[in-house]
Scaffold this motif. Structure first.
Motif, PDB file in Angstrom:
ATOM      1  N   ARG A 113     -23.020  66.017  76.575  1.00 52.79           N
ATOM      2  CA  ARG A 113     -22.087  65.891  77.705  1.00 52.79           C
ATOM      3  C   ARG A 113     -21.105  64.754  77.440  1.00 52.79           C
ATOM      4  NH1 ARG A 113     -26.164  66.494  82.915  1.00 52.79           N
ATOM      5  NH2 ARG A 113     -26.670  68.685  82.527  1.00 52.79           N
ATOM      6  N   VAL A 114     -19.858  64.976  77.848  1.00 53.23           N
ATOM      7  CA  VAL A 114     -18.835  63.935  77.745  1.00 53.23           C
ATOM      8  C   VAL A 114     -18.116  63.793  79.073  1.00 53.23           C
ATOM      9  CG1 VAL A 114     -18.409  64.108  75.255  1.00 53.23           C
ATOM     10  CG2 VAL A 114     -17.128  65.558  76.812  1.00 53.23           C
ATOM     11  N   VAL A 121     -26.740  63.033  76.656  1.00 52.46           N
ATOM     12  CA  VAL A 121     -27.397  64.267  76.232  1.00 52.46           C
ATOM     13  C   VAL A 121     -28.469  64.644  77.240  1.00 52.46           C
ATOM     14  CG1 VAL A 121     -27.000  63.941  73.769  1.00 52.46           C
ATOM     15  CG2 VAL A 121     -29.094  63.070  74.784  1.00 52.46           C
ATOM     16  N   VAL A 122     -28.792  65.918  77.239  1.00 54.41           N
ATOM     17  CA  VAL A 122     -29.922  66.425  78.011  1.00 54.41           C
ATOM     18  C   VAL A 122     -31.028  66.720  77.005  1.00 54.41           C
ATOM     19  CG1 VAL A 122     -30.758  68.294  79.487  1.00 54.41           C
ATOM     20  CG2 VAL A 122     -28.424  67.418  79.772  1.00 54.41           C
ATOM     21  N   VAL A 123     -32.235  66.263  77.301  1.00 53.70           N
ATOM     22  CA  VAL A 123     -33.371  66.478  76.407  1.00 53.70           C
ATOM     23  C   VAL A 123     -34.337  67.456  77.080  1.00 53.70           C
ATOM     24  CG1 VAL A 123     -35.321  65.392  75.242  1.00 53.70           C
ATOM     25  CG2 VAL A 123     -33.137  64.176  75.415  1.00 53.70           C
ATOM     26  N   LYS A 124     -34.710  68.471  76.313  1.00 58.96           N
ATOM     27  CA  LYS A 124     -35.654  69.477  76.813  1.00 58.96           C
ATOM     28  C   LYS A 124     -36.683  69.730  75.720  1.00 58.96           C
ATOM     29  CE  LYS A 124     -35.768  74.103  78.753  1.00 58.96           C
ATOM     30  NZ  LYS A 124     -34.973  75.295  79.071  1.00 58.96           N
ATOM     31  N   ALA A 151     -17.901  69.498  72.947  1.00 61.75           N
ATOM     32  CA  ALA A 151     -17.747  69.277  74.388  1.00 61.75           C
ATOM     33  C   ALA A 151     -16.358  68.743  74.695  1.00 61.75           C
ATOM     34  CB  ALA A 151     -18.821  68.312  74.896  1.00 61.75           C
ATOM     35  N   THR A 152     -15.868  67.830  73.843  1.00 63.79           N
ATOM     36  CA  THR A 152     -14.523  67.276  74.033  1.00 63.79           C
ATOM     37  C   THR A 152     -13.467  68.371  73.892  1.00 63.79           C
ATOM     38  OG1 THR A 152     -15.255  65.138  73.194  1.00 63.79           O
ATOM     39  CG2 THR A 152     -12.882  65.550  73.195  1.00 63.79           C
ATOM     40  N   LYS A 153     -13.603  69.198  72.870  1.00 66.56           N
ATOM     41  CA  LYS A 153     -12.663  70.307  72.674  1.00 66.56           C
ATOM     42  C   LYS A 153     -12.698  71.266  73.866  1.00 66.56           C
ATOM     43  CE  LYS A 153     -12.756  70.198  67.654  1.00 66.56           C
ATOM     44  NZ  LYS A 153     -13.138  70.900  66.418  1.00 66.56           N
ATOM     45  N   ASN A 154     -13.899  71.538  74.384  1.00 63.98           N
ATOM     46  CA  ASN A 154     -14.030  72.403  75.561  1.00 63.98           C
ATOM     47  C   ASN A 154     -13.291  71.821  76.762  1.00 63.98           C
ATOM     48  OD1 ASN A 154     -15.686  74.121  74.094  1.00 63.98           O
ATOM     49  ND2 ASN A 154     -17.591  73.352  74.977  1.00 63.98           N
ATOM     50  N   ALA A 155     -13.415  70.508  76.953  1.00 69.82           N
ATOM     51  CA  ALA A 155     -12.760  69.848  78.085  1.00 69.82           C
ATOM     52  C   ALA A 155     -11.246  69.969  77.991  1.00 69.82           C
ATOM     53  CB  ALA A 155     -13.164  68.372  78.137  1.00 69.82           C
ATOM     54  N   SER A 191     -22.280  69.892  70.111  1.00 71.13           N
ATOM     55  CA  SER A 191     -21.966  68.496  69.771  1.00 71.13           C
ATOM     56  C   SER A 191     -21.061  67.875  70.832  1.00 71.13           C
ATOM     57  CB  SER A 191     -21.263  68.425  68.412  1.00 71.13           C
ATOM     58  OG  SER A 191     -19.982  69.040  68.495  1.00 71.13           O
ATOM     59  N   TRP A 192     -20.916  66.541  70.739  1.00 69.84           N
ATOM     60  CA  TRP A 192     -19.968  65.852  71.619  1.00 69.84           C
ATOM     61  C   TRP A 192     -18.549  66.269  71.290  1.00 69.84           C
ATOM     62  CZ3 TRP A 192     -23.753  61.824  70.118  1.00 69.84           C
ATOM     63  CH2 TRP A 192     -24.635  61.514  71.162  1.00 69.84           C
ATOM     64  N   GLU A 193     -18.273  66.477  70.011  1.00 71.25           N
ATOM     65  CA  GLU A 193     -16.927  66.902  69.605  1.00 71.25           C
ATOM     66  C   GLU A 193     -16.590  68.258  70.217  1.00 71.25           C
ATOM     67  OE1 GLU A 193     -19.269  65.759  67.517  1.00 71.25           O
ATOM     68  OE2 GLU A 193     -18.373  63.996  66.582  1.00 71.25           O
TER      69      GLU A 193
END
Length: 66
Positions: free
Chosen positions: A56-57, A45-48, A20-24, A16-18
């Protein structure tokens, strides 16, 4: 008087974006101390195979310089 510095970071997550934010913030805190806030500048977002595969943030992280 406090001096605040701002850096810009990019992070990603498969959840999630959340997340990703925590990871940053977690990663930035390894080299930057006294983090005070994070401002999300952009999200994408990346779509596959017609599915969202990555969130991504782009963040601005502010911290106090002592």
């Amino acid at each position: 008087m406090a001096i605040i510095k701002v850096i810009e970071v990019l992070a990603n997550s498969e959840k999630s974006w959340e997340d990703a934010t925590k990871n940053a913030v977690k990663q930035a805190s390894k080299s930057v101390k006294n983090i005070k806030s994070a401002y999300i500048v952009d999200q994408s977002v990346v779509v596959k195979d017609d599915e969202v595969s990555e969130f991504r943030v782009n963040l601005k992280i502010s911290f106090e310089v002592k």
